[in-house]
Design a protein around this motif. Sequence first.
Motif, PDB file in Angstrom:
ATOM      1  N   UNK A  89       2.796  15.028  -7.479  1.00 48.84           N
ATOM      2  CA  UNK A  89       3.910  14.077  -7.645  1.00 48.84           C
ATOM      3  C   UNK A  89       3.610  12.663  -7.160  1.00 48.84           C
ATOM      4  N   UNK A  90       2.582  12.520  -6.340  1.00 46.25           N
ATOM      5  CA  UNK A  90       2.431  11.223  -5.674  1.00 46.25           C
ATOM      6  C   UNK A  90       1.222  10.414  -6.132  1.00 46.25           C
ATOM      7  N   UNK A  91       0.823  10.639  -7.385  1.00 45.44           N
ATOM      8  CA  UNK A  91      -0.312   9.878  -7.894  1.00 45.44           C
ATOM      9  C   UNK A  91       0.011   8.377  -7.820  1.00 45.44           C
ATOM     10  N   UNK A 111       0.829  -1.212   0.000  1.00 40.68           N
ATOM     11  CA  UNK A 111       0.000   0.000   0.000  1.00 40.68           C
ATOM     12  C   UNK A 111       0.861   1.259   0.000  1.00 40.68           C
ATOM     13  N   UNK A 112       1.936   1.228   0.807  1.00 39.18           N
ATOM     14  CA  UNK A 112       2.813   2.402   0.910  1.00 39.18           C
ATOM     15  C   UNK A 112       3.483   2.703  -0.425  1.00 39.18           C
ATOM     16  N   UNK A 113       3.911   1.626  -1.124  1.00 33.05           N
ATOM     17  CA  UNK A 113       4.542   1.820  -2.433  1.00 33.05           C
ATOM     18  C   UNK A 113       3.521   2.302  -3.449  1.00 33.05           C
ATOM     19  N   UNK A 114       2.351   1.654  -3.436  1.00 34.74           N
ATOM     20  CA  UNK A 114       1.338   1.973  -4.451  1.00 34.74           C
ATOM     21  C   UNK A 114       0.858   3.413  -4.318  1.00 34.74           C
ATOM     22  N   UNK A 115       0.837   3.934  -3.089  1.00 35.16           N
ATOM     23  CA  UNK A 115       0.329   5.289  -2.861  1.00 35.16           C
ATOM     24  C   UNK A 115       1.422   6.279  -2.468  1.00 35.16           C
ATOM     25  N   UNK A 116       2.686   5.841  -2.527  1.00 37.73           N
ATOM     26  CA  UNK A 116       3.829   6.732  -2.219  1.00 37.73           C
ATOM     27  C   UNK A 116       3.701   7.381  -0.839  1.00 37.73           C
ATOM     28  N   UNK A 117       3.199   6.630   0.123  1.00 38.72           N
ATOM     29  CA  UNK A 117       2.922   7.224   1.443  1.00 38.72           C
ATOM     30  C   UNK A 117       4.191   7.752   2.132  1.00 38.72           C
ATOM     31  N   UNK A 170       5.554  16.399   2.836  1.00 38.61           N
ATOM     32  CA  UNK A 170       4.693  17.198   3.718  1.00 38.61           C
ATOM     33  C   UNK A 170       5.502  17.771   4.884  1.00 38.61           C
ATOM     34  N   UNK A 171       6.399  16.930   5.433  1.00 45.87           N
ATOM     35  CA  UNK A 171       7.213  17.367   6.574  1.00 45.87           C
ATOM     36  C   UNK A 171       8.253  18.411   6.175  1.00 45.87           C
ATOM     37  N   UNK A 172       8.571  18.470   4.868  1.00 40.83           N
ATOM     38  CA  UNK A 172       9.477  19.526   4.389  1.00 40.83           C
ATOM     39  C   UNK A 172       8.729  20.836   4.196  1.00 40.83           C
ATOM     40  N   UNK A 173       7.405  20.813   4.478  1.00 41.64           N
ATOM     41  CA  UNK A 173       6.610  22.034   4.350  1.00 41.64           C
ATOM     42  C   UNK A 173       5.947  22.175   2.989  1.00 41.64           C
ATOM     43  N   UNK A 174       6.025  21.132   2.159  1.00 40.96           N
ATOM     44  CA  UNK A 174       5.445  21.213   0.816  1.00 40.96           C
ATOM     45  C   UNK A 174       3.983  20.755   0.829  1.00 40.96           C
ATOM     46  N   UNK A 175       3.257  21.143  -0.190  1.00 38.10           N
ATOM     47  CA  UNK A 175       1.874  20.691  -0.375  1.00 38.10           C
ATOM     48  C   UNK A 175       1.755  20.263  -1.836  1.00 38.10           C
ATOM     49  N   UNK A 180       7.019   8.746   0.774  1.00 38.67           N
ATOM     50  CA  UNK A 180       7.556   9.885   0.025  1.00 38.67           C
ATOM     51  C   UNK A 180       6.685  11.127   0.248  1.00 38.67           C
ATOM     52  N   UNK A 181       5.342  10.929   0.258  1.00 37.79           N
ATOM     53  CA  UNK A 181       4.440  12.065   0.456  1.00 37.79           C
ATOM     54  C   UNK A 181       4.556  12.614   1.877  1.00 37.79           C
ATOM     55  N   UNK A 182       4.771  11.718   2.839  1.00 40.79           N
ATOM     56  CA  UNK A 182       4.951  12.161   4.237  1.00 40.79           C
ATOM     57  C   UNK A 182       6.211  13.021   4.353  1.00 40.79           C
TER      58      UNK A 182
END
Length: 303
Positions: free
Chosen positions: A131-133, A109-115, A122-127, A117-119
């Motif tokens: 990129x994480x489709x 699930x984490x790979x399929x949804x890039x969880x 987000x923690x770098x302050x990005x929104x 990488x997206x976390x």
Amino acid sequence: MPKILITDSIHDDAVELLKQAGTVEVATDLTVEELKEKIKDADALVIRSGTKATKEIIDAADNLKVIARAGVGVDNVDLTAATEKGIIVVNSPDASSISVAELALGLMLSSARNIPQATASLKRGEWDRKSFKGMELYGKTLGIIGLGRIGQQIAKRAEAFGMTVVAYDPYIPVEVAKNMGIELMEVNDLCKVSDFITLHVPLTPKTKHMIGKEQISLMKPNTIIVNCARGGLIDEEALYDAINNKKIGGAGLDVFEEEPPKDNPLLTLDKFIGTPHQGASTVEAQKSAGTVVAEQVVKILAG
Ligand code: NAD
């Protein structure tokens, strides 16, 4: 009163159970000499993976009746030396099956949804919502290599996700797969049809690098490979090349050829995620691993 020596930390419930059978001594981080001294008059030795029950240790024991390994692998016990002295070796092979199966699904699930990488983003302050489709598990084909205890737990859960499950396991009876609605096939065919591939076989000379350049070349461009079994089953160099050149979708590994991994280029790839050999690291698996072997020790010491 029998003496029970525990030399790796095990769950408190297991220690309590063992107290019913004898005098319990917990002594961890022992040197070989200290262990040889303590094991002299012990009736039972309870360990996890830390203690090495070598021939030297086993030969130093005068009363030992049972060696209990809380967990799966008994590669840290000299089975020949134990058998020669009539010492029973017990373990708890089922204790971590569900935990490992859940981690494998987590990595899928984490790979399929890039969880992860997206976390991190987000923690770098990005929104960053572009990129994480990802992709759904629903409707996809899951190829399970090794349909044993863990493989079967994954198959059951994958059904709930609406996945089609296929498997490669030359040693299980055909009926086992048939009853679960799983088509058995050769490993190369599995590589061709699967969107997700998860490995659950032991590492042996036969299974080393069973997923190599040839198998990876057969996979679809979106395929995600998960390995929570043993490092060495996958040729990591071939895996790196395939992910780096976008020949496959990515990978999630809990185990590595070298642990901890040193300068492993996989760790530099965006489409790679991983965990530090944590398959059995849950409260439930640790508790079960301890209590299952404690119950066996109690029975054996009671004769
Ligand atoms: P199991 O013995 O129940 O199942 C293994 C399956 O692999 C069996 O069905 C067997 O027939 C099959 N198999 C053996 N050789 C094969 C081959 N050459 N090709 C295809 N299939 C083959 O084992 P399990 O309890 O399901 O554990 C599977 C693996 O998971 C083991 O390697 C174990 O060490 C590993 N494991 C990892 C963790 C972790 O922390 N990541 C924890 C527990 C177990």
